[in-house]
Design a protein around this motif. Structure first.
Motif: not given
Length: 180
Positions: A108-113, A136-139
């Motif tokens: 989620l924080e990567m989305k902020v970045i 997200n794919a790995s998750l």
């Protein structure tokens, strides 16, 4: 006077995508070779025995981590000077049962970045996008062995840290996940 062509700003992103595509192609080639091998092995009784023995041997951690591409891209953006944000940073020592919410928080924080990079036109935008997509794919592919427990924190409950500390923590969490 002739001028040397300067690489475009997206050259690093293109190289990263090419590396990802090469990895995917190698995986497909390996799968096809395994298919041919299994096809020949399963035609006799001894091959069947070998197949079943190999199927039950546990995988080693080396080379089987679904987060390898994310780690590579994290290394690429780690020293970026044009990303200056404060981010909720999950603890690296959270319980195993909180592993999935912790990973979701980092993503989620990567989305902020990523949004910040789009606004500021960062040089690492493509690498950040790769981290977000591959993470997200790995998750989803990993389906981490955890259920959200009542004791797991929400992302916003974690302390805000600078970009460098966030990346370092994300790397530690992924390395810990890869060891299991």
């Amino acid at each position: 006077m002739l001028r040397m062509a300067q690489p475009t700003r997206n050259a690093a992103g293109a190289m990263s995508r090419l590396e990802s595509q090469k990895t995917h192609l190698k995986s497909i080639c390996l799968q096809y070779q395994l298919y041919l091998l299994l096809n020949s092995l399963l035609k006799n009784e001894m091959g069947l025995i070998i197949f079943f023995l190999c199927a039950y041997v546990p995988k080693t951690a080396a080379g089987h981590c679904k987060w390898t591409e994310v780690l590579k891209d994290l290394e690429l953006i780690q020293t970026s000077k044009d990303i200056d944000v404060s981010l909720y940073t999950a603890n690296t020592d959270e319980d195993k049962e909180c592993q999935e919410p912790v990973m979701r928080c980092f993503l989620l924080e990567m989305k902020v970045i990523l949004q910040e990079c789009h606004i500021k036109n960062c040089s690492k935008t493509q690498d950040v996008l790769n981290i977000w997509k591959n993470g997200n794919a790995s998750l989803e592919n990993n389906k981490l062995n955890s259920t959200t427990s009542a004791k797991c924190k929400e992302c916003e409950e974690y302390e805000e840290k600078n970009f460098t500390e966030f990346i370092q923590s994300f790397v530690k969490v992924i390395q810990r996940e890869c060891k299991h």
